[in-house]
Structures are given as structure tokens and as C-alpha cells.
Design an enzyme around this catalytic site. Structure first.
Site: not given
Ligand code: GDP
Length: 424
Positions: A12, A17, A40, A127
Site C-alpha cells: 500500500d 499510481k 492497487h 485475505t
Molecule cells: P499500492 O498497493 O502500493 O498500489 O497502494 P494502494 O493503491 O493500495 O494505496 C495507495 C493509496 O494512496 C491509493 O488510494 C492511491 O490512490 C493513493 N495515493 C498514491 N499516491 C498518492 C499521493 O501521493 N498522495 C495521496 N494523497 N494519495 C496517493
């Protein structure tokens, strides 16, 4: 050339992104491990999506999305996920699935559920997507490989063996209905129909792509600390989360991986049980959880509230090292703008001694955080595109963390969108 996007911590970190962003200049995006047990979250012009199985490159038309042989392939979830994005206006992506990937069967999911029930309070916080039983079977050499779906004799023989083995557990350990061979055959035949359009010899495809100078992105799931070898065993996942495993789970030469982008979040969060030294509780945690990520820190797959903590330099330095980091992408920094002061865990105290080295699990359980407090910047930093335009205290926070972890922070993410990025 091959680049990997992987996580430094418990998952997470915002890998989705970063992958979605880097995919703009890539040709192929490969998932190389894990299954539909984590997700993600991606925000782009089509809307907000939670992907569990598809690589984060599916939103571009110039990319090919690949499910490598290292993935725990849940075929109905994959098919539904393709439908869920195309239903929302995303053009049908080009998808390839390795003929050597193995299949998550419905009994893997049942085994996961029954085992969690049996363990009750002592569970691992699975999960319940069948991932641990799936990988156990893969390495016990009783799994179903995609290529075998077209060989009924092999399927029959294996299905028999599965019923014999698994029914001991189903009947005598869990006291549930036994598996029936006919049901397994029906399930497998259903999967054959569903997956047929996507099956391909992925390592041959990637070999050809590399010969044509294409750019391949490997997308990791979860993070270093969930790796079965180098993480917080046994509270880990069942497949390697490290970039090095990308060579195997995708099927590319290890020396082709030139860039390893390790994603590190500006604070910590974790889902499920396990040691988490810089964890915070109560109102302090609630506020960070509410403001965190994009609309709160809740699991993309399960919706579970994430455990929260301040940035952990010890765990992150280790997490970056075991990945073989060339670049750090430092994410979700915008969220910290509300704080007067920001605590950072700079060392652990274990049995009265201070250390900056990440210990094995038993010692980790006795570790207490050593804090240093940095001044906050008290403003919104979303929308800023140049490093020099960030508030001074914000740059000081980034530079302090960079020095602590010892790897260059080359990208700073200050919002969930593709364009919310500062290159350094
Ligand atoms: P992943 O599994 O590593 O891809 O992470 P997740 O998607 O589960 O969690 C990351 C969360 O943070 C998501 O809701 C993204 O939209 C959000 N996110 C990613 N980068 C940023 C950022 O720079 N700022 C903010 N506010 N949210 C972000």
C-alpha cells in the site's frame, strides 16, 4: 530494458499510481507474483479503480498487460476485472497470461477460509483468497498449470489426487463436505473456456520484446517486509515481493533489470497482523487514517482499516536494500501537511540497546521505536510541480529521510493523480 516497481514496506505504498505513471513510457507491464489478495488503487481520466490482478498499465492502449508465471491466477477474478474496466469506458486492453502460470482453485479459497476459522483469534489475518494454499500446492507439485487445461488425461489424474489428499483435511480436520472429482473437472473446463483467448508463452514474448528494445515494467505487489525470505516471517505473504524475483515470476534475465524503483510512503501503514514498530494508536492514528491515501487508509481489496504509523527509517532502509533499489519514489507526502510536528522512527531499542539494523522477527517483537521529531510545513503541497517550490520544512523532511534510508529519492508523489509528481 526492464524496470521494476516494488514496495519498501508492508504494501500500500502507492505502487499502483507509480506504475500507472511510468507505464506511459513503457511497452509491457508484467505482474510477476501474488494474486488477487491485495489491490492497487489508481486514479486517472477514466475514474478511480481498484485493481487486484490486472497490471496497472491496462489504462493505456499502447501497452501490453502480462500475467507472469509467478502469479496466483484466479481466472474468474481476472475475467470480471477486465469486464469491470471495459464497462466503465476503458478500451479493451491487450492482455497475455502465461501458459506456465498456475490456477487458484475454489478449494484453495475454501482451505484458506476453513483454516482461518480453525485458527480463530490466532489467524494470520489472511485475505482468504486462497493464496497460501495455492502456493503450498504449487511447491508441493500438485497445482494446475494453465497449459494443462487442454490435456484432459492430466486433469483427471490430478483431480483424483487432489480429492484424495484434500478430503482428509476437508472431512477430518475441518468437518466439511468433501470435494468431488466431477466438480473439479467442471471447474477446470470452465477455466479453459475463459482463459483461452489470453494464453501465451510469456517468457518467449518478453525475450522477443527485449530484442526489439522494448521497455518492460515489472509491477510488484505488497512490499519487502512481506517477503517470505526477507520479511517478518511468518506474517508474510506466500510469494516473493522482491524485484529479484521479478526475473523469475515474469521470465526475464536478471541482468536486464536496470532500474528498481522502490516505493516508500511518507508515513507507515499495514494490514493484517505482524510486528509494526512505529505503529500509532488512538486519535493520532484515526486522524492519519482518515486523511491518508486518497480518501482514507482502508484496504483496496478488503476495505479493512489499515494500521497506521509514522515513517520507519529502520524498516525502510532495510526494505530498500533488499529490493536492490536504484530510485526511491516517495509517496503520499501531501497528506502530512496538517501536522505541526512529524515524528519519525530513526532507530529501534532492543533489550536496552539501540540499533539501526532491521532484526529478525523474534527480536523485532521486542523493539521499541526511537523517535526524532521534525517540524511540519502546515500547508497544502498538491499541485506543486518543482522541487524548489516545496516549503522548506517539507524539503527538509524529504532530505532527512533520504539520508536515513541511504537511497536517492528521485520522485515525490504529492497527490493520487498521474500528474501529481515531482521529479528530482
Ligand atoms: P499500492 O498497493 O502500493 O498500489 O497502494 P494502494 O493503491 O493500495 O494505496 C495507495 C493509496 O494512496 C491509493 O488510494 C492511491 O490512490 C493513493 N495515493 C498514491 N499516491 C498518492 C499521493 O501521493 N498522495 C495521496 N494523497 N494519495 C496517493
Amino acid at each position: 530494458m526492464v524496470e521494476a516497481v516494488v514496495g519498501a514496506n508492508w504494501g500500500d505504498e502507492g505502487k499502483g499510481k507509480i506504475t500507472d505513471m511510468l507505464a506511459e513510457n513503457a511497452d509491457i507491464i508484467v505482474r510477476f507474483q501474488g494474486g488477487a489478495n491485495a489491490g492497487h488503487t489508481i486514479v486517472n481520466k477514466y475514474g478511480k479503480f481498484a485493481l487486484h490482478t490486472l497490471p496497472s498499465g491496462v489504462f493505456y492502449q499502447h501497452t501490453t498487460s502480462v500475467i507472469g508465471s509467478g502469479v496466483a491466477l484466479n481466472i474468474p477474478i481476472l475475467i470480471n476485472e477486465i469486464k469491470s474496466i471495459t464497462d466503465r469506458g476503458v478500451p479493451m486492453p491487450k492482455i497475455l497470461v502465461s501458459d506456465r502460470a498456475q490456477i487458484v482453485m475454489s478449494y484453495h479459497i475454501l482451505l484458506d477460509q476453513y483454516e482461518e476459522e480453525r485458527l480463530a483469534g490466532k489467524s494470520y489475518g489472511s485475505t482468504k483468497s486462497g493464496i497460501a494454499p495455492f502456493y503450498s500446492d504449487k511447491y508441493a507439485k500438485i497445482g494446475f498449470q494453465v497449459s494443462e487445461l487442454w490435456d484432459d488425461a492430466v486433469l483427471e489424474e490430478k483431480a483424483d489426487k487432489i480429492c484424495t489428499l484434500k478430503n482428509v483435511l476437508f472431512e477430518h480436520l475441518y468437518h466439511k463436505e468433501p470435494l468431488k472429482k466431477e466438480d473439479l473437472m467442471e471447474e477446470l473446463h470452465g477455466y479453459r473456456e475463459m482463459i483461452a483467448p489470453y494464453v501465451c508463452d510469456v517468457s518467449a514474448f518478453l525475450d522477443q520484446a527485449l530484442r526489439e528494445q522494448k521497455t518492460i515494467l515489472l509491477e510488484g505487489q505488497l512490499g519487502s517486509l512481506k517477503d517470505p525470505d526477507h520479511g517478518i516471517y511468518p506474517m508474510v505473504t506466500s510469494s516473493s515481493t522482491l524485484a529479484g524475483f521479478g526475473a523469475i515470476g515474469a521470465g526475464v534475465p536478471p541482468y536486464e533489470i536496470r532500474k528498481i524503483v522502490t516505493v516508500c510512503k511518507a508515513y507507515s501503514s499495514a494490514v493484517g497482523a505482524g510486528e509494526f514498530v512505529s505503529e500509532i494508536f488512538g486519535d493520532e492514528a484515526d486522524e492519519l487514517r482518515r486523511r491518508g491515501g486518497d480518501g482514507g487508509e482502508f484496504g483496496a481489496t478488503t476495505g479493512r482499516p489499515r494500521r497506521m504509523g509514522w515513517f520507519d527509517c529502520v524498516a525502510s532502509r532495510y526494505g530498500c536494500r533488499v529490493q536492490g533499489t536504484t530510485d526511491v519514489a516517495f509517496t503520499v507526502l501531501d497528506v502530512l501537511g496538517y501536522l505541526d510536528e512529524i515524528p519519525v522512527c530513526v532507530a529501534y531499542e532492543i533489550d536496552g540497546e539501540e540499533t539501526r539494523d532491521f532484526p529478525t522477527t523474534a527480536r523485532l517483537g521486542r523493539a521499541k521505536p526511537v523517535w526524532k521529531t521534525l517540524p511540519g510545513w502546515k500547508c497544502e503541497i498538491r499541485g506543486i510541480r518543482r522541487y524548489e517550490d516545496l516549503p522548506e520544512n517539507c524539503r527538509a523532511y524529504i532530505e532527512f529521510i533520504e539520508e536515513q534510508i541511504g537511497y536517492p529519492i528521485t520522485m515525490i508523489s504529492n497527490g493520487p493523480g498521474r500528474e501529481d509528481i515531482i521529479y528530482r
